[in-house]
Design an enzyme around this catalytic site. Structure first.
Site, PDB file in Angstrom:
ATOM      1  N   ASP A 114      19.350  45.035 -31.805  1.00 21.68           N
ATOM      2  CA  ASP A 114      18.999  43.768 -32.422  1.00 21.68           C
ATOM      3  C   ASP A 114      18.902  43.996 -33.926  1.00 21.68           C
ATOM      4  O   ASP A 114      18.749  45.140 -34.384  1.00 21.68           O
ATOM      5  CB  ASP A 114      17.663  43.291 -31.845  1.00 21.68           C
ATOM      6  CG  ASP A 114      17.177  42.002 -32.470  1.00 21.68           C
ATOM      7  OD1 ASP A 114      17.997  41.094 -32.648  1.00 21.68           O
ATOM      8  OD2 ASP A 114      15.984  41.930 -32.796  1.00 21.68           O
ATOM      9  N   ASP A 169      17.166  41.495 -36.642  1.00 23.97           N
ATOM     10  CA  ASP A 169      15.930  41.048 -37.289  1.00 23.97           C
ATOM     11  C   ASP A 169      14.704  41.662 -36.611  1.00 23.97           C
ATOM     12  O   ASP A 169      14.557  41.597 -35.383  1.00 23.97           O
ATOM     13  CB  ASP A 169      15.831  39.524 -37.239  1.00 23.97           C
ATOM     14  CG  ASP A 169      16.948  38.852 -38.030  1.00 23.97           C
ATOM     15  OD1 ASP A 169      16.692  37.828 -38.661  1.00 23.97           O
ATOM     16  OD2 ASP A 169      18.087  39.379 -38.020  1.00 23.97           O
ATOM     17  N   GLU A 172      12.543  38.926 -40.553  1.00 19.56           N
ATOM     18  CA  GLU A 172      13.364  37.928 -39.877  1.00 19.56           C
ATOM     19  C   GLU A 172      14.128  37.193 -40.978  1.00 19.56           C
ATOM     20  O   GLU A 172      13.552  36.496 -41.808  1.00 19.56           O
ATOM     21  CB  GLU A 172      12.483  36.947 -39.096  1.00 19.56           C
ATOM     22  CG  GLU A 172      11.764  37.554 -37.904  1.00 19.56           C
ATOM     23  CD  GLU A 172      12.700  37.787 -36.712  1.00 19.56           C
ATOM     24  OE1 GLU A 172      13.723  37.068 -36.622  1.00 19.56           O
ATOM     25  OE2 GLU A 172      12.415  38.686 -35.906  1.00 19.56           O
ATOM     26  N   ARG A 177      15.636  25.463 -36.741  1.00 17.84           N
ATOM     27  CA  ARG A 177      15.436  26.247 -37.958  1.00 17.84           C
ATOM     28  C   ARG A 177      16.623  26.141 -38.903  1.00 17.84           C
ATOM     29  O   ARG A 177      16.456  25.977 -40.117  1.00 17.84           O
ATOM     30  CB  ARG A 177      15.170  27.708 -37.587  1.00 17.84           C
ATOM     31  CG  ARG A 177      13.817  27.938 -36.943  1.00 17.84           C
ATOM     32  CD  ARG A 177      13.610  29.362 -36.495  1.00 17.84           C
ATOM     33  NE  ARG A 177      14.446  29.706 -35.344  1.00 17.84           N
ATOM     34  CZ  ARG A 177      14.553  30.920 -34.845  1.00 17.84           C
ATOM     35  NH1 ARG A 177      13.903  31.928 -35.401  1.00 17.84           N
ATOM     36  NH2 ARG A 177      15.319  31.145 -33.789  1.00 17.84           N
ATOM     37  N   GLY A 221      20.670  37.461 -32.735  1.00 20.68           N
ATOM     38  CA  GLY A 221      20.519  36.016 -32.799  1.00 20.68           C
ATOM     39  C   GLY A 221      20.428  35.542 -34.235  1.00 20.68           C
ATOM     40  O   GLY A 221      20.224  34.360 -34.501  1.00 20.68           O
ATOM     41  N   LYS A 256      23.695  37.947 -25.460  1.00 22.79           N
ATOM     42  CA  LYS A 256      23.503  39.351 -25.837  1.00 22.79           C
ATOM     43  C   LYS A 256      23.763  40.267 -24.638  1.00 22.79           C
ATOM     44  O   LYS A 256      24.444  41.292 -24.757  1.00 22.79           O
ATOM     45  CB  LYS A 256      22.075  39.582 -26.344  1.00 22.79           C
ATOM     46  CG  LYS A 256      21.815  39.110 -27.761  1.00 22.79           C
ATOM     47  CD  LYS A 256      20.425  39.580 -28.191  1.00 22.79           C
ATOM     48  CE  LYS A 256      20.143  39.241 -29.643  1.00 22.79           C
ATOM     49  NZ  LYS A 256      18.874  39.828 -30.104  1.00 22.79           N
TER      50      LYS A 256
END
Length: 415
Positions: free
Chosen positions: A203, A205, A212, A248, A292, A336
């Protein structure tokens, strides 16, 4: 010792201890060779110039075992070593041979410094689960007496035989000890897959990066608090990831794309990230970022860390401004996991040979499908669900779970 029948061989376990120096093992084994002994098992360890050598040998029927034992003790005395011997009955030897089919596991203890309290608690847990310790090995380098300011790392690996008495209780105890004693514990089956991992997916972040990225973008857009609250809820699994991402990103509408390189330049890597990726590449692993987050930042890290693959979400940009939308299929939790399986297929390996590392709820499917899934400084829901976790050290602690020793690593060049 009762002299056995002359028409049968004799099995004897010899244990030699003393101050280590070059040539001891050669001298002892040469002496065994004079009697045509067969070496059945051997284990040697040296701790700060102190030798512990165990040799199980089969003395042929045409040799007198008492003579062999006497000669070996005399040889040990001349080498300033102590020698103890135990005759192994045939029935005991046969039972020992039958036990070799038992399951094998590796328990890895990771901490900033291994304390006696930690070591005792882990040893007791192993005993309570009915597991036998075959070998204990220090994987980390020798700790300096003085603190030079660099983060300390300590790792001890237990090679275990048998099956846990209660697998659920074992997992609960591992989590409890990790929380109470400030350490990480990984319990893995010691099989061919563990020794042949080939793909590592990470991953981005809060795993490769300390931040993030979308929160950093939100600060630039003046909506930092709003977006941060949505991010935290998503990582805790309290809100659907796809919905949270759209909410977001929508709040970033109108933000100039000129801020992207500025944000990338100030992002800080997680402790141990460079060390991990540098050495994975040396050892021939294929690496991937499955995120993501956003492709711009994933590709920035790809160049910096020489990552092989990047899969992330692409921000739509028109006329130099973010539109508040993402292009294509969202890289969410199931995506993922699917990408991890796709990478394994591309590399021609079993999914058991993959490693996945992540911190959020959207990483759980990926972690569960990997042969080695690691929750890294993860949220509580992820720590409870993942098979393995690293919370005390940096990202390079992943190397310890692969059984890689500090002495085999190279260090990143200073910036």
């Amino acid at each position: 010792m009762t002299k056995p029948s002359s028409n049968t061989d004799t099995t004897v376990l010899f244990r030699f201890t003393g101050e280590d120096r070059p040539g001891l093992t050669a001298s002892l084994s040469e002496h065994f060779a004079k009697f045509d002994c067969e070496v059945i098992d051997v284990n040697q360890a040296v701790i700060h110039r102190s030798l512990l050598l165990g040799l199980m040998v089969r003395i042929p029927a045409d040799s007198d075992p008492e003579t062999v034992i006497h000669k070996m003790r005399r040889r040990a005395e001349k080498l300033d070593l102590k020698c103890k011997s135990v005759s192994i009955e045939h029935a005991d030897y046969d039972r020992w041979v039958r036990r070799q089919g038992k399951s094998r596991y590796i328990l890895t203890l990771i901490s900033r410094a291994v304390t006696a309290q930690q070591f005792a608690a882990v040893s007791r847990l192993i005993a309570d689960q009915g597991l036998n310790i075959d070998v204990i090995t220090r994987i980390s380098g020798r700790p300096s007496r003085e603190n030079d300011g660099t983060p300390r790392r300590a790792c001890v690996e237990f090679s275990l035989r048998g099956d846990p008495a209660d697998a659920d209780a074992l997992k609960a105890s591992l989590l409890d000890l990790s929380s109470r004693l400030d350490l990480d514990l990984a319990f893995q089956r010691d099989d061919a897959f563990r020794r042949n991992r080939r793909v590592v997916a990470l991953d981005m972040d809060s795993t490769l990066l300390q931040a993030e990225v979308i929160d950093e973008l939100a600060v630039e857009a003046g909506v930092g608090d709003k977006v941060k609250a949505i991010t935290e809820a998503a990582m805790r699994g309290e809100i659907d990831f796809d919905e949270s991402l759209r909410l977001r990103v929508a709040s970033l509408e109108g933000l100039s794309a000129d801020v992207l390189p500025k944000i990338a330049a100030r992002l800080e890597l997680t402790e141990g990230a460079e060390r991990l990726l540098l050495n994975l590449k040396r050892f021939g692993y294929r690496t991937a970022i499955l995120s993501g987050g956003f492709t711009y930042f994933g590709e920035f890290l790809q160049k910096r860390l020489q990552v092989d693959h990047v899969y992330a979400n692409e921000l739509e940009i028109i006329d130099g401004k973010l539109t508040g939308r993402v292009l294509g299929e969202i890289v969410n939790a199931e995506r993922k996991a699917s990408l991890l399986e796709q990478l394994a297929e591309q590399e021609g390996i079993d999914c058991e040979q993959t490693i996945a590392v992540g911190d959020g709820a959207n990483d759980l499917p990926m972690l569960s499908r990997a042969g080695l899934g690691i929750a890294f400084h993860a949220k509580p829901i992820v720590r409870q669900s993942a098979k393995h976790q690293v919370s005390t050290l940096g990202l390079d602690a992943v190397l310890y779970l692969l059984g890689v020793r500090d002495r085999d690593l190279v260090e990143p060049e200073e910036a």
